[in-house]
Scaffold this active site. Structure first.
Site, PDB file in Angstrom:
ATOM      1  N   ASP A 134       0.834  -1.042  -0.074  1.00 60.58           N
ATOM      2  CA  ASP A 134      -0.001  -0.184   0.026  1.00 60.58           C
ATOM      3  C   ASP A 134       0.930   1.132   0.081  1.00 60.58           C
ATOM      4  O   ASP A 134       1.963   1.113   0.386  1.00 60.58           O
ATOM      5  CB  ASP A 134      -0.920   0.106   1.096  1.00 60.58           C
ATOM      6  CG  ASP A 134      -2.153  -0.935   1.272  1.00 60.58           C
ATOM      7  OD1 ASP A 134      -2.288  -1.469   0.345  1.00 60.58           O
ATOM      8  OD2 ASP A 134      -2.666  -1.020   2.281  1.00 60.58           O
ATOM      9  N   ARG A 177      -1.044  -0.842  -8.497  1.00 64.85           N
ATOM     10  CA  ARG A 177      -2.490  -0.233  -8.217  1.00 64.85           C
ATOM     11  C   ARG A 177      -2.552   1.199  -8.287  1.00 64.85           C
ATOM     12  O   ARG A 177      -1.721   1.838  -7.651  1.00 64.85           O
ATOM     13  CB  ARG A 177      -2.894  -0.908  -6.818  1.00 64.85           C
ATOM     14  CG  ARG A 177      -4.266  -0.427  -6.316  1.00 64.85           C
ATOM     15  CD  ARG A 177      -4.387  -0.293  -4.847  1.00 64.85           C
ATOM     16  NE  ARG A 177      -4.496  -1.450  -4.300  1.00 64.85           N
ATOM     17  CZ  ARG A 177      -4.240  -1.724  -3.020  1.00 64.85           C
ATOM     18  NH1 ARG A 177      -3.828  -1.063  -2.197  1.00 64.85           N
ATOM     19  NH2 ARG A 177      -4.310  -3.116  -2.725  1.00 64.85           N
TER      20      ARG A 177
HETATM   21  C1  LIG Z   1      -8.688  -1.107  -3.399  1.00 64.27           C
HETATM   22  C2  LIG Z   1      -8.242   0.267  -2.888  1.00 64.27           C
HETATM   23  C3  LIG Z   1      -6.993   0.150  -2.316  1.00 64.27           C
HETATM   24  C4  LIG Z   1      -6.541   1.521  -1.875  1.00 64.27           C
HETATM   25  N1  LIG Z   1      -5.230   1.737  -1.535  1.00 64.27           N
HETATM   26  C5  LIG Z   1      -5.080   2.682  -1.160  1.00 64.27           C
HETATM   27  C6  LIG Z   1      -3.603   3.167  -0.855  1.00 64.27           C
HETATM   28  O1  LIG Z   1      -2.680   2.025  -1.009  1.00 64.27           O
HETATM   29  N2  LIG Z   1      -3.005   4.348  -0.510  1.00 64.27           N
HETATM   30  C7  LIG Z   1      -3.909   5.353  -0.573  1.00 64.27           C
HETATM   31  O2  LIG Z   1      -3.578   6.594  -0.198  1.00 64.27           O
HETATM   32  N3  LIG Z   1      -5.393   5.127  -0.753  1.00 64.27           N
HETATM   33  C8  LIG Z   1      -5.807   3.900  -1.142  1.00 64.27           C
HETATM   34  N4  LIG Z   1      -6.906   3.773  -1.558  1.00 64.27           N
HETATM   35  C9  LIG Z   1      -8.168   4.895  -1.087  1.00 64.27           C
HETATM   36  C10 LIG Z   1      -8.152   5.748  -2.370  1.00 64.27           C
HETATM   37  O3  LIG Z   1      -7.121   6.436  -2.574  1.00 64.27           O
HETATM   38  C11 LIG Z   1      -9.241   6.872  -2.165  1.00 64.27           C
HETATM   39  O4  LIG Z   1      -9.039   7.648  -1.044  1.00 64.27           O
HETATM   40  C12 LIG Z   1     -10.747   6.058  -2.055  1.00 64.27           C
HETATM   41  O5  LIG Z   1     -10.662   4.960  -3.076  1.00 64.27           O
HETATM   42  C13 LIG Z   1     -11.880   7.284  -2.492  1.00 64.27           C
HETATM   43  O6  LIG Z   1     -11.452   7.698  -3.835  1.00 64.27           O
HETATM   44  P1  LIG Z   1     -12.657   6.909  -5.070  1.00 64.27           P
HETATM   45  O7  LIG Z   1     -11.611   6.794  -6.184  1.00 64.27           O
HETATM   46  O8  LIG Z   1     -13.362   5.963  -4.567  1.00 64.27           O
HETATM   47  O9  LIG Z   1     -13.427   8.378  -5.428  1.00 64.27           O
HETATM   48  P2  LIG Z   1     -14.166   9.511  -4.576  1.00 64.27           P
HETATM   49  O10 LIG Z   1     -13.303  10.810  -5.243  1.00 64.27           O
HETATM   50  O11 LIG Z   1     -14.033   9.282  -3.050  1.00 64.27           O
HETATM   51  O12 LIG Z   1     -15.378   9.419  -5.156  1.00 64.27           O
HETATM   52  C14 LIG Z   1     -15.889   9.628  -6.396  1.00 64.27           C
HETATM   53  C15 LIG Z   1     -17.263   9.126  -6.453  1.00 64.27           C
HETATM   54  O13 LIG Z   1     -17.350   7.904  -6.382  1.00 64.27           O
HETATM   55  C16 LIG Z   1     -18.675   7.504  -6.050  1.00 64.27           C
HETATM   56  N5  LIG Z   1     -18.682   6.924  -4.433  1.00 64.27           N
HETATM   57  C17 LIG Z   1     -17.498   6.853  -3.794  1.00 64.27           C
HETATM   58  N6  LIG Z   1     -17.806   6.298  -2.566  1.00 64.27           N
HETATM   59  C18 LIG Z   1     -19.177   6.269  -2.585  1.00 64.27           C
HETATM   60  C19 LIG Z   1     -19.956   5.499  -1.562  1.00 64.27           C
HETATM   61  N7  LIG Z   1     -19.576   5.191  -0.325  1.00 64.27           N
HETATM   62  N8  LIG Z   1     -21.089   5.456  -1.930  1.00 64.27           N
HETATM   63  C20 LIG Z   1     -21.480   5.753  -3.099  1.00 64.27           C
HETATM   64  N9  LIG Z   1     -21.003   6.405  -3.995  1.00 64.27           N
HETATM   65  C21 LIG Z   1     -19.549   6.364  -3.900  1.00 64.27           C
HETATM   66  C22 LIG Z   1     -19.534   8.690  -6.017  1.00 64.27           C
HETATM   67  O14 LIG Z   1     -19.932   8.666  -7.207  1.00 64.27           O
HETATM   68  C23 LIG Z   1     -18.368   9.764  -5.906  1.00 64.27           C
HETATM   69  O15 LIG Z   1     -18.711  11.242  -6.384  1.00 64.27           O
HETATM   70  C24 LIG Z   1      -7.608   2.730  -1.919  1.00 64.27           C
HETATM   71  C25 LIG Z   1      -8.818   2.366  -2.610  1.00 64.27           C
HETATM   72  C26 LIG Z   1      -9.177   1.341  -2.987  1.00 64.27           C
HETATM   73  C27 LIG Z   1     -10.483   1.112  -3.562  1.00 64.27           C
END
Ligand SMILES: Cc1cc2nc3c(=O)[nH]c(=O)nc-3n(C[C@H](O)[C@H](O)[C@H](O)COP(=O)(O)OP(=O)(O)OC[C@H]3O[C@@H](n4cnc5c(N)ncnc54)[C@H](O)[C@@H]3O)c2cc1C
Length: 282
Positions: free
Chosen positions: A109, A159
């Site tokens: 991560d 990733r």
């Molecule tokens: C598998 C995985 C591994 C990860 N590993 C890391 C890592 O190693 N380091 C790190 O810094 N971060 C990590 N993250 C977290 C990531 O960086 C984001 O903080 C997190 O995924 C939120 O970003 P997003 O791309 O989902 O979009 P966001 O900008 O949070 O959301 C965009 C859109 O997605 C939809 N959405 C998002 N959440 C919801 C919800 N709960 N309900 C309904 N709609 C929703 C909505 O339409 C929203 O407008 C990881 C995320 C995932 C999925």
């Protein structure tokens, strides 16, 4: 179960390894892949780093025993990066050895930008000896295009996510639109030139952009995977699977869930709504 523990249970599979592996088996039965993370970060002592390393041994064995389709995700500050880089690297190598024996894969991560270079340095060193390891790139970081190009060149498995930590304007784009735009640019670099990239996002627009790019460039759905977090957007999961995409769910477990839970709450108002609804329902 306390109120906070109850609320966190939406995002965390449970406190013990058995609960995590059970959650993975349920996901696998629905056609989903998994990656399991033992919660914890920024440990301060060698004993804590050793304990986390041993927990990963146990987790890898339990995944193998259950014949579950899951790899693991580790944070380097949980293995000692904060106070001793070489100890951290030794712990990671031990986990990688165990994972290779069990034919499994380890994802490192990515944490706050203070650790980005250190994490990539360790990754590049060990990647010369172990192929069963991958790393994470965050689209909110200004440096990420350069990192992705360099990592693609060595065929690293990446990733891509947006990034979950509070960062300075010097290090990271501050506007959501900029991080989103960069996500799409990096997604294209990874799909076109990367090695089995993982696109981690819950964002419909990012997912659609990836599907469109893959179709346009005749990149088959088994050449990459989508990833989402346990407890988020479950209704979308079967749809993606039905469309023929590979989807891996990040399954965290353990007692140290507070920082993880806090990051999930602060990044989306939908997550707060879930917490408030649960409190009102009682
Ligand atoms: C598998 C995985 C591994 C990860 N590993 C890391 C890592 O190693 N380091 C790190 O810094 N971060 C990590 N993250 C977290 C990531 O960086 C984001 O903080 C997190 O995924 C939120 O970003 P997003 O791309 O989902 O979009 P966001 O900008 O949070 O959301 C965009 C859109 O997605 C939809 N959405 C998002 N959440 C919801 C919800 N709960 N309900 C309904 N709609 C929703 C909505 O339409 C929203 O407008 C990881 C995320 C995932 C999925």
């Amino acid at each position: 179960m306390g109120v906070l523990t109850f609320l966190a249970s939406r995002f965390v599979a449970g406190e013990g390894v058995h609960e995590a592996v059970e959650a993975v088996c349920r996901l696998n039965a629905d056609g989903l892949l998994a990656t399991v993370n033992y919660l914890g970060e920024a440990v301060q002592t060698r004993a804590q780093a050793k304990a986390a390393t041993q927990e990963y041994f146990l987790l890898l064995r339990k995944i193998a025993e259950a014949e579950a389709d899951s790899n693991i995700s580790v944070k380097l500050t949980q293995l000692g990066l904060r106070f001793d880089e070489s100890l951290c690297e030794q712990n990671l190598v031990r986990i990688l050895e165990e994972a290779s024996k069990l034919n499994n894969f380890v994802r490192i991560d990515m944490e706050g930008s203070f650790y980005t270079q250190k994490t990539l340095d360790i990754f590049r060193r060990i990647f010369t000896q172990y192929s069963n390891v991958g790393v994470v790139i965050q689209s909110y970081l200004r440096r990420s295009q350069k990192d992705v190009r360099e990592l693609n060149r060595i065929r690293a498995r990446i990733r891509l996510c947006k990034g979950a930590y509070r960062e300075s304007a010097e290090a990271a784009f501050q506007l959501r639109e900029e991080a989103n735009h960069n996500y799409d640019v990096l997604m294209q670099l990874l799909l076109a030139h990367g090695n089995y990239p993982a696109l981690a996002t819950h964002d419909d627009a990012r997912i659609q952009a990836a599907k469109d790019f893959a179709k346009e460039h005749e990149i088959a759905p088994d050449q990459f995977e989508f990833q989402m977090l346990y407890g988020l957007r479950q209704k979308l999961w079967p749809k993606l699977v039905k469309e023929g995409y590979r989807l891996r769910i990040y399954v965290p477990y353990g007692t140290h869930w507070l920082s993880y839970f806090y990051r999930r709450l602060t990044e989306r108002k939908e997550n707060w709504m879930f917490v408030l609804r649960s409190l009102v329902r009682g």
